[in-house]
Design an enzyme around this catalytic site. Structure first.
Site, PDB file in Angstrom:
ATOM      1  N   ASP A  65       0.863  -1.186   0.000  1.00 11.25           N
ATOM      2  CA  ASP A  65       0.000   0.000   0.000  1.00 11.25           C
ATOM      3  C   ASP A  65       0.897   1.234   0.000  1.00 11.25           C
ATOM      4  O   ASP A  65       0.716   2.149   0.792  1.00 11.25           O
ATOM      5  CB  ASP A  65      -0.944  -0.009   1.215  1.00 11.25           C
ATOM      6  CG  ASP A  65      -1.913   1.183   1.198  1.00 11.25           C
ATOM      7  OD1 ASP A  65      -2.034   1.832   0.136  1.00 11.25           O
ATOM      8  OD2 ASP A  65      -2.528   1.463   2.242  1.00 11.25           O
ATOM      9  N   ASN A 107      -2.992   2.889  12.721  1.00 13.67           N
ATOM     10  CA  ASN A 107      -4.255   2.158  12.760  1.00 13.67           C
ATOM     11  C   ASN A 107      -3.995   0.669  12.515  1.00 13.67           C
ATOM     12  O   ASN A 107      -4.715  -0.185  12.999  1.00 13.67           O
ATOM     13  CB  ASN A 107      -5.204   2.692  11.693  1.00 13.67           C
ATOM     14  CG  ASN A 107      -6.446   1.837  11.569  1.00 13.67           C
ATOM     15  OD1 ASN A 107      -7.291   1.831  12.455  1.00 13.67           O
ATOM     16  ND2 ASN A 107      -6.533   1.058  10.495  1.00 13.67           N
ATOM     17  N   GLN A 173      -3.276  -5.531   6.019  1.00 10.96           N
ATOM     18  CA  GLN A 173      -3.047  -4.467   7.003  1.00 10.96           C
ATOM     19  C   GLN A 173      -3.913  -4.696   8.240  1.00 10.96           C
ATOM     20  O   GLN A 173      -4.924  -4.015   8.448  1.00 10.96           O
ATOM     21  CB  GLN A 173      -3.390  -3.091   6.398  1.00 10.96           C
ATOM     22  CG  GLN A 173      -2.416  -2.645   5.316  1.00 10.96           C
ATOM     23  CD  GLN A 173      -2.935  -1.431   4.545  1.00 10.96           C
ATOM     24  OE1 GLN A 173      -4.128  -1.350   4.258  1.00 10.96           O
ATOM     25  NE2 GLN A 173      -2.052  -0.529   4.185  1.00 10.96           N
ATOM     26  N   ASP A 175      -5.539  -4.409  11.748  1.00 17.25           N
ATOM     27  CA  ASP A 175      -5.686  -3.247  12.640  1.00 17.25           C
ATOM     28  C   ASP A 175      -5.015  -3.507  13.983  1.00 17.25           C
ATOM     29  O   ASP A 175      -5.243  -4.560  14.617  1.00 17.25           O
ATOM     30  CB  ASP A 175      -7.174  -2.963  12.901  1.00 17.25           C
ATOM     31  CG  ASP A 175      -7.795  -2.103  11.817  1.00 17.25           C
ATOM     32  OD1 ASP A 175      -7.358  -2.220  10.654  1.00 17.25           O
ATOM     33  OD2 ASP A 175      -8.720  -1.330  12.134  1.00 17.25           O
ATOM     34  N   ASP A 205      -2.876   9.086  10.165  1.00 16.08           N
ATOM     35  CA  ASP A 205      -3.625   8.331   9.165  1.00 16.08           C
ATOM     36  C   ASP A 205      -4.912   7.772   9.782  1.00 16.08           C
ATOM     37  O   ASP A 205      -4.893   7.254  10.907  1.00 16.08           O
ATOM     38  CB  ASP A 205      -2.718   7.166   8.707  1.00 16.08           C
ATOM     39  CG  ASP A 205      -3.224   6.469   7.473  1.00 16.08           C
ATOM     40  OD1 ASP A 205      -3.339   7.130   6.433  1.00 16.08           O
ATOM     41  OD2 ASP A 205      -3.493   5.250   7.549  1.00 16.08           O
ATOM     42  N   GLU A 244      -6.299  12.933   9.488  1.00 19.07           N
ATOM     43  CA  GLU A 244      -7.151  12.545   8.360  1.00 19.07           C
ATOM     44  C   GLU A 244      -8.494  12.116   8.938  1.00 19.07           C
ATOM     45  O   GLU A 244      -8.619  11.001   9.464  1.00 19.07           O
ATOM     46  CB  GLU A 244      -6.504  11.386   7.591  1.00 19.07           C
ATOM     47  CG  GLU A 244      -7.279  11.032   6.339  1.00 19.07           C
ATOM     48  CD  GLU A 244      -6.930   9.672   5.746  1.00 19.07           C
ATOM     49  OE1 GLU A 244      -7.187   9.470   4.552  1.00 19.07           O
ATOM     50  OE2 GLU A 244      -6.420   8.791   6.481  1.00 19.07           O
ATOM     51  N   HIS A 311      -2.564  12.565  -2.156  1.00 19.84           N
ATOM     52  CA  HIS A 311      -1.980  11.370  -2.776  1.00 19.84           C
ATOM     53  C   HIS A 311      -3.013  10.280  -3.017  1.00 19.84           C
ATOM     54  O   HIS A 311      -2.728   9.296  -3.680  1.00 19.84           O
ATOM     55  CB  HIS A 311      -0.859  10.839  -1.874  1.00 19.84           C
ATOM     56  CG  HIS A 311      -1.377  10.446  -0.516  1.00 19.84           C
ATOM     57  ND1 HIS A 311      -1.780  11.368   0.420  1.00 19.84           N
ATOM     58  CD2 HIS A 311      -1.587   9.234   0.038  1.00 19.84           C
ATOM     59  CE1 HIS A 311      -2.199  10.729   1.494  1.00 19.84           C
ATOM     60  NE2 HIS A 311      -2.096   9.434   1.289  1.00 19.84           N
TER      61      HIS A 311
HETATM   62  C1  NOJ Z   1      -5.111   6.740   4.235  1.00 24.37           C
HETATM   63  C2  NOJ Z   1      -3.947   6.982   3.351  1.00 24.37           C
HETATM   64  O1  NOJ Z   1      -3.991   8.314   2.896  1.00 24.37           O
HETATM   65  C3  NOJ Z   1      -4.034   5.967   2.240  1.00 24.37           C
HETATM   66  O2  NOJ Z   1      -3.102   6.242   1.221  1.00 24.37           O
HETATM   67  C4  NOJ Z   1      -3.847   4.596   2.810  1.00 24.37           C
HETATM   68  O3  NOJ Z   1      -4.027   3.611   1.810  1.00 24.37           O
HETATM   69  C5  NOJ Z   1      -4.856   4.331   3.923  1.00 24.37           C
HETATM   70  N1  NOJ Z   1      -5.003   5.434   4.830  1.00 24.37           N
HETATM   71  C6  NOJ Z   1      -4.420   3.135   4.735  1.00 24.37           C
HETATM   72  O4  NOJ Z   1      -3.272   3.475   5.467  1.00 24.37           O
END
Ligand code: NOJ
Ligand code: CA
Length: 553
Positions: A65, A107, A173, A175, A205, A244, A311
């Site tokens: 990712d 996370n 991924q 948690d 994030d 975010e 991004h």
């Molecule tokens: C938000 C990030 O901006 C994104 O690029 C990512 O794939 C997800 N969170 C998971 O970390």
């Protein structure tokens, strides 16, 4: 406004520049950007005028990712350099007066992280409870799945143990469980480690996911954010958390905490961002104007962060289906430009059809909107995208420094766009020599933005305007006023505004040399070019505009 005050709460009118070390500049000719390359470009960034760099994840990662899947929170991805290179970079940035923040992605970890490998090795392993497990997960709502092209659930069966683990994003991924005090402690250590190496804070994030999906549920999930904030304040009072938090305004407000702000220092304004795109699509001010009117005031020391692109996909998830379709039709009609049914995988200039006047207006809007502007590397030169790349990678292309590319002497790891957005047509070197370039426009906007702290600090008012395509707003602080007008349409507009309390004042256009006088009836007429914008500082006729924002007391 007093500079002693604005620099104390530096984030309130910072200019944040987000970059990925991997795509910025290759310093060792292997085709991959790195800290040595980035360090060589510090003067470019300082010259642009940005005040804070946000580094996307630079930690060891299997890269499934793009680095948001981490296997070690305490070191550097060897492809990008060493901890030594990182410290040299930090020192050089500091020397040029640039602050640095980094992504805090806690996370989840990569499923290759040693903690998760331990956790899944047996149900009795001490790391088991660092993640979130269930024998019988609640059925999930497919509409909530974040990456619906790859996943259809939040839970993945771990075959060996027969239990499911939670993954808010990709199944690779898992948690982390912040319901576990050991995990909370470890996250604090990660913050402390990077702060000790000079970071001024973090872009956090996926904040709502981080605090909500835990076991056992925290009595108040926000306490965890408050604990992190308190820890950071003890270690370094001027450090920030930029979150975010893509949720409706009333909910987003809770993430700032109480009083002067006891949780996140800043939250991205996903609502105004999406409405700005709807306004651009319609050439109508109203969607954005209403967002700004609805936007709650954050606690005193906190701030909204404004952006137009980042991004990820340009998410339009907070618009109605019809509104989203309007933006799709205007800016990404073909299916390969769209993603996840909710967003666009394009950069701004291509969406605006390469129309430089319109692109300049959009960025003028971004920098003048109340809040802290955040830009994504390459926006300042109008970088395009590569739709051949997979998913969101389309916008994560190498920076274009020169006609031949200039990113790396080797063949870059990632492809650059061709045609009108190829490096021969879009690059830093050429735009540095061109007074009308987008790069020069960014420099001007940033300089003016820093000279107008009222925009970030002031009491904002969206003004009634007799023209549907024109957004007019003013920001007042400490007896000084900055008025900003933008024409979202491609035809010229003459507007008339009433400016309360500004009778007989002079308005000086800070982007051109025009001057307008406000009548004794508090009215002023302003002509606007197609896609024109004006930033106007009000001053009494006998006060030079430079002195209208009191700086010395
Ligand atoms: C938000 C990030 O901006 C994104 O690029 C990512 O794939 C997800 N969170 C998971 O970390
Ligand atoms: Ca390299």
């Amino acid at each position: 406004m007093r500079l002693t005050q604005t620099s104390d709460l530096w984030w309130k009118n910072a200019v944040v520049y987000c970059l990925d070390v991997e795509t910025f500049k290759d310093g060792n000719d292997d085709g991959i950007g790195d800290f040595r390359g980035l360090t060589q470009q510090i003067d470019y960034l300082a010259g642009l005028g940005v005040t804070c760099l946000w580094l996307m994840p630079f930690f060891p990662t299997p890269n499934r990712d793009d680095g948001y899947d981490i296997t070690d929170f305490y070191s550097i991805d060897p492809r990008l350099g060493t901890l030594g290179d990182f410290v040299e970079f930090m020192r050089t940035a500091k020397d040029r007066g640039l602050r640095v923040i980094a992504d805090l992605v806690v996370n989840h970890t990569s499923d290759q992280h040693p903690w998760f490998k331990q956790a899944r090795s047996s149900k009795d392993n001490p790391f088991r409870d660092w993640y979130v497990w269930s024998d019988t997960p609640e059925p999930d709502d497919p509409k909530q799945v974040v990456f619906p092209d790859k996943e259809n659930s939040f839970w993945e069966l771990d075959k060996d143990s027969g239990q499911y683990y939670l993954h808010s994003f990709y199944k690779h991924q898992p948690d982390l469980n912040v319901g576990n005090p050991q995990v909370r402690d470890e996250i604090t250590r990660i913050l402390g480690f990077w702060m000790e190496l000079g970071l001024s804070g973090f872009r956090v994030d996926a904040v709502p996911f981080l605090i909500q999906n835990v076991s056992p549920k925290l009595p108040d999930p926000h306490d965890f954010l408050a604990d992190l904030r308190a820890f950071m304040s003890r270690r370094e009072g001027s450090s920030i958390l930029l979150g975010e938090v893509n949720v409706p305004y009333d909910e987003a407000l809770t993430y700032f905490g109480d009083g002067n702000g006891t949780e996140l220092t800043m939250c991205f304004d996903f609502i105004a961002m999406q409405r700005a795109w709807l306004s651009l699509a319609r050439s109508e001010a109203e969607p954005l104007a209403s967002a700004l009117r609805e936007r709650p005031k954050p606690p005193k020391d906190c701030q909204w962060a404004m952006f137009l692109r980042n991004h990820d996909e340009l998410t339009l998830d907070k618009l109605t289906d019809e509104e989203r379709q309007e933006v799709f039709d205007a800016f990404g009609p073909s299916p390969d430009m769209q993603i996840y049914g909710r967003g666009l995988r394009r950069r701004l200039p291509t969406m605006l059809g390469g129309d430089l006047r319109r692109i300049k207006m959009a960025y003028s809007l971004l920098f003048s909107l109340p809040g802290t502007p955040v830009i994504f590397y390459g926006e300042e030169i109008g970088l395009g995208e590569n739709l051949e790349a997979e998913g969101r990678m389309a916008v994560r292309i190498p920076m274009q420094w020169a006609p031949e590319g200039g990113f790396s002497k080797a063949e870059p790891d990632r492809e650059m766009p061709g045609g009108a957005y190829a490096p021969e047509r879009v690059n830093v070197a050429a735009q540095k020599r061109d007074g009308d370039s987008l790069l020069r426009w960014f420099q001007l906007l940033i300089e003016r933005y820093r000279e107008c702290p009222e925009l970030a600090w002031g009491e904002k008012r969206v003004l009634d305007c007799d023209h549907p395509a024109v957004l007019a707003h003013r920001c007042d602080a400490d007896g000084a006023t900055v008025l900003v007008v933008h024409n979202l349409s491609d035809t010229a507009a003459d507007i008339e505004l009433t400016l309360e309390g500004l009778a007989h004042c002079r308005l000086t256009d800070l982007l051109t040399d025009a001057v307008f006088d406000v009548g004794e009836d508090e009215r002023v007429e302003l002509p606007l070019d197609p896609h024109g914008s004006r930033w106007l500082r009000a001053s009494a006729p006998d006060v030079p505009p430079e002195d209208a924002s009191v700086k010395s007391q």
